[in-house]
Design a protein around this motif. Structure first.
Motif, PDB file in Angstrom:
ATOM      1  N   GLU A  28     -23.061  17.825  28.921  1.00 50.48           N
ATOM      2  CA  GLU A  28     -23.959  17.826  30.080  1.00 50.48           C
ATOM      3  C   GLU A  28     -23.827  16.529  30.865  1.00 50.48           C
ATOM      4  OE1 GLU A  28     -28.723  17.998  30.829  1.00 50.48           O
ATOM      5  OE2 GLU A  28     -27.888  19.379  29.339  1.00 50.48           O
ATOM      6  N   ARG A  29     -23.794  15.420  30.145  1.00 47.25           N
ATOM      7  CA  ARG A  29     -23.699  14.103  30.777  1.00 47.25           C
ATOM      8  C   ARG A  29     -22.402  13.955  31.581  1.00 47.25           C
ATOM      9  NH1 ARG A  29     -24.689  11.706  26.347  1.00 47.25           N
ATOM     10  NH2 ARG A  29     -22.569  11.159  25.776  1.00 47.25           N
ATOM     11  N   THR A  30     -21.331  14.559  31.105  1.00 49.35           N
ATOM     12  CA  THR A  30     -20.030  14.419  31.765  1.00 49.35           C
ATOM     13  C   THR A  30     -19.661  15.616  32.636  1.00 49.35           C
ATOM     14  OG1 THR A  30     -18.919  15.234  29.775  1.00 49.35           O
ATOM     15  CG2 THR A  30     -19.137  12.845  30.004  1.00 49.35           C
ATOM     16  N   GLY A  31     -20.558  16.601  32.730  1.00 49.54           N
ATOM     17  CA  GLY A  31     -20.337  17.750  33.594  1.00 49.54           C
ATOM     18  C   GLY A  31     -19.257  18.704  33.108  1.00 49.54           C
ATOM     19  N   LEU A  32     -19.078  18.810  31.805  1.00 50.71           N
ATOM     20  CA  LEU A  32     -18.054  19.712  31.268  1.00 50.71           C
ATOM     21  C   LEU A  32     -18.534  21.158  31.318  1.00 50.71           C
ATOM     22  CD1 LEU A  32     -16.977  17.629  28.140  1.00 50.71           C
ATOM     23  CD2 LEU A  32     -15.805  17.821  30.347  1.00 50.71           C
ATOM     24  N   LEU A  76     -13.053  23.581  21.022  1.00 48.95           N
ATOM     25  CA  LEU A  76     -14.162  22.812  21.591  1.00 48.95           C
ATOM     26  C   LEU A  76     -13.745  21.362  21.835  1.00 48.95           C
ATOM     27  CD1 LEU A  76     -17.118  22.462  22.441  1.00 48.95           C
ATOM     28  CD2 LEU A  76     -17.681  22.156  20.013  1.00 48.95           C
ATOM     29  N   TRP A  77     -13.136  20.731  20.845  1.00 46.10           N
ATOM     30  CA  TRP A  77     -12.716  19.332  20.988  1.00 46.10           C
ATOM     31  C   TRP A  77     -11.655  19.166  22.076  1.00 46.10           C
ATOM     32  CZ3 TRP A  77     -12.014  19.045  15.029  1.00 46.10           C
ATOM     33  CH2 TRP A  77     -13.257  18.882  14.417  1.00 46.10           C
ATOM     34  N   GLN A  78     -10.785  20.161  22.252  1.00 44.42           N
ATOM     35  CA  GLN A  78      -9.774  20.089  23.318  1.00 44.42           C
ATOM     36  C   GLN A  78     -10.429  20.064  24.695  1.00 44.42           C
ATOM     37  OE1 GLN A  78      -7.456  23.569  22.319  1.00 44.42           O
ATOM     38  NE2 GLN A  78      -5.924  22.361  21.213  1.00 44.42           N
ATOM     39  N   ASP A  79     -11.594  20.661  24.826  1.00 37.41           N
ATOM     40  CA  ASP A  79     -12.301  20.703  26.109  1.00 37.41           C
ATOM     41  C   ASP A  79     -13.162  19.468  26.366  1.00 37.41           C
ATOM     42  OD1 ASP A  79     -11.185  23.110  26.692  1.00 37.41           O
ATOM     43  OD2 ASP A  79     -13.030  24.270  26.583  1.00 37.41           O
ATOM     44  N   MET A  80     -13.203  18.563  25.404  1.00 38.86           N
ATOM     45  CA  MET A  80     -14.052  17.378  25.524  1.00 38.86           C
ATOM     46  C   MET A  80     -13.174  16.129  25.433  1.00 38.86           C
ATOM     47  SD  MET A  80     -17.136  18.951  23.168  1.00 38.86           S
ATOM     48  CE  MET A  80     -17.631  17.421  22.579  1.00 38.86           C
ATOM     49  N   PRO A  81     -12.950  15.447  26.562  1.00 41.07           N
ATOM     50  CA  PRO A  81     -12.018  14.310  26.571  1.00 41.07           C
ATOM     51  C   PRO A  81     -12.240  13.300  25.443  1.00 41.07           C
ATOM     52  CG  PRO A  81     -12.682  14.812  28.802  1.00 41.07           C
ATOM     53  CD  PRO A  81     -13.517  15.690  27.892  1.00 41.07           C
ATOM     54  N   TYR A  83     -13.028  13.826  22.516  1.00 35.04           N
ATOM     55  CA  TYR A  83     -12.619  14.368  21.220  1.00 35.04           C
ATOM     56  C   TYR A  83     -11.209  14.963  21.219  1.00 35.04           C
ATOM     57  CZ  TYR A  83     -17.421  13.522  20.096  1.00 35.04           C
ATOM     58  OH  TYR A  83     -18.623  12.893  19.890  1.00 35.04           O
ATOM     59  N   ASN A  84     -10.453  14.759  22.288  1.00 36.44           N
ATOM     60  CA  ASN A  84      -9.065  15.252  22.335  1.00 36.44           C
ATOM     61  C   ASN A  84      -8.247  14.728  21.159  1.00 36.44           C
ATOM     62  OD1 ASN A  84      -8.294  15.432  25.900  1.00 36.44           O
ATOM     63  ND2 ASN A  84      -9.617  16.669  24.654  1.00 36.44           N
ATOM     64  N   TRP A  85      -8.457  13.467  20.820  1.00 33.84           N
ATOM     65  CA  TRP A  85      -7.699  12.870  19.720  1.00 33.84           C
ATOM     66  C   TRP A  85      -7.975  13.609  18.411  1.00 33.84           C
ATOM     67  CZ3 TRP A  85      -9.972  10.952  15.351  1.00 33.84           C
ATOM     68  CH2 TRP A  85     -11.362  10.740  15.412  1.00 33.84           C
ATOM     69  N   LEU A  86      -9.220  14.026  18.209  1.00 31.97           N
ATOM     70  CA  LEU A  86      -9.586  14.736  16.986  1.00 31.97           C
ATOM     71  C   LEU A  86      -8.947  16.128  16.965  1.00 31.97           C
ATOM     72  CD1 LEU A  86     -11.175  14.591  14.371  1.00 31.97           C
ATOM     73  CD2 LEU A  86     -13.210  15.307  15.641  1.00 31.97           C
ATOM     74  N   ALA A  87      -8.930  16.784  18.110  1.00 30.16           N
ATOM     75  CA  ALA A  87      -8.268  18.094  18.202  1.00 30.16           C
ATOM     76  C   ALA A  87      -6.786  17.965  17.875  1.00 30.16           C
ATOM     77  CB  ALA A  87      -8.459  18.679  19.598  1.00 30.16           C
ATOM     78  N   ARG A  88      -6.141  16.938  18.427  1.00 28.07           N
ATOM     79  CA  ARG A  88      -4.712  16.728  18.147  1.00 28.07           C
ATOM     80  C   ARG A  88      -4.479  16.412  16.673  1.00 28.07           C
ATOM     81  NH1 ARG A  88      -5.140  13.867  22.952  1.00 28.07           N
ATOM     82  NH2 ARG A  88      -5.033  11.895  21.836  1.00 28.07           N
ATOM     83  N   LEU A  89      -5.336  15.580  16.097  1.00 29.93           N
ATOM     84  CA  LEU A  89      -5.192  15.208  14.684  1.00 29.93           C
ATOM     85  C   LEU A  89      -5.357  16.415  13.769  1.00 29.93           C
ATOM     86  CD1 LEU A  89      -4.922  12.924  12.544  1.00 29.93           C
ATOM     87  CD2 LEU A  89      -7.424  12.789  12.590  1.00 29.93           C
ATOM     88  N   ILE A  90      -6.439  17.151  13.942  1.00 28.07           N
ATOM     89  CA  ILE A  90      -6.716  18.297  13.078  1.00 28.07           C
ATOM     90  C   ILE A  90      -5.729  19.432  13.340  1.00 28.07           C
ATOM     91  CG2 ILE A  90      -8.467  20.017  12.427  1.00 28.07           C
ATOM     92  CD1 ILE A  90      -8.993  17.152  11.422  1.00 28.07           C
ATOM     93  N   SER A  91      -5.078  19.425  14.501  1.00 30.05           N
ATOM     94  CA  SER A  91      -4.077  20.450  14.809  1.00 30.05           C
ATOM     95  C   SER A  91      -2.741  20.216  14.107  1.00 30.05           C
ATOM     96  CB  SER A  91      -3.841  20.527  16.318  1.00 30.05           C
ATOM     97  OG  SER A  91      -4.995  21.017  16.956  1.00 30.05           O
ATOM     98  N   LEU A  92      -2.563  19.067  13.491  1.00 34.33           N
ATOM     99  CA  LEU A  92      -1.334  18.829  12.733  1.00 34.33           C
ATOM    100  C   LEU A  92      -1.275  19.830  11.584  1.00 34.33           C
ATOM    101  CD1 LEU A  92      -1.346  14.922  12.635  1.00 34.33           C
ATOM    102  CD2 LEU A  92       0.117  16.404  14.030  1.00 34.33           C
ATOM    103  N   PRO A  93      -0.119  20.453  11.373  1.00 39.49           N
ATOM    104  CA  PRO A  93      -0.019  21.564  10.418  1.00 39.49           C
ATOM    105  C   PRO A  93      -0.670  21.326   9.048  1.00 39.49           C
ATOM    106  CG  PRO A  93       2.029  21.325  11.593  1.00 39.49           C
ATOM    107  CD  PRO A  93       1.167  20.165  12.002  1.00 39.49           C
ATOM    108  N   GLY A  94      -0.367  20.251   8.392  1.00 38.44           N
ATOM    109  CA  GLY A  94      -0.950  19.993   7.074  1.00 38.44           C
ATOM    110  C   GLY A  94      -2.457  19.766   7.140  1.00 38.44           C
ATOM    111  N   LEU A  95      -2.887  19.057   8.168  1.00 34.72           N
ATOM    112  CA  LEU A  95      -4.325  18.786   8.299  1.00 34.72           C
ATOM    113  C   LEU A  95      -5.103  20.028   8.693  1.00 34.72           C
ATOM    114  CD1 LEU A  95      -4.509  15.211   9.838  1.00 34.72           C
ATOM    115  CD2 LEU A  95      -5.070  15.955   7.521  1.00 34.72           C
TER     116      LEU A  95
END
Length: 126
Positions: A28-32, A76-81, A83-95
């Motif tokens: 809400e604060r960032t208008g997403l 959800l994290w991909q849509d929130m700047p 948390y993009n880093w968290l989406a990329r991290l958790i998207s790693l195959p093993g993780l």
């Protein structure tokens, strides 16, 4: 219908609402363009889920596709700047596999059972 990312969560669950309220305030604060829907108050028929199914895990709808569990968090994290880093991290195959197993076999069932105790219900399903 909306082109917003939609998040279905259990606002009556202290764990769920704590995390989702944080995401909601940030969005809400960032208008997403993210809409947060409480499974206890919003129309579940739009999601095609029963209240029990909806209470078991997080669901996200984006581009007419529904995601649940860790894939839902990733969307959800991909849509929130922030948390993009968290989406990329958790998207790693093993993780991704480790996160899914942990969420599916430990976290979601524990939170769901806690939910059942809070509402005074019992379940014969695991």
């Amino acid at each position: 219908m909306t082109d917003k990312t939609r998040v279905l969560y259990n606002a009556d669950c202290p764990v769920c609402s704590f995390e989702i309220n944080h995401y909601s305030a940030y969005s809400e604060r960032t208008g997403l363009p993210i809409r947060f829907e409480d499974l206890n108050r919003d129309a579940l028929d739009e999601w095609g889920l029963t209240p029990d199914e909806a209470a078991r895990r997080l669901y996200v709808m984006k581009d007419a596709q529904m995601y649940s569990g860790i894939p839902a968090f990733i969307v959800l994290w991909q849509d929130m700047p922030r948390y993009n880093w968290l989406a990329r991290l958790i998207s790693l195959p093993g993780l991704t596999k480790l996160a899914c197993v942990t969420y599916d076999l430990v976290l979601a069932p524990v939170i769901y059972r806690w939910h059942l105790r809070r509402v005074g219900a019992t379940s014969t399903q695991s």
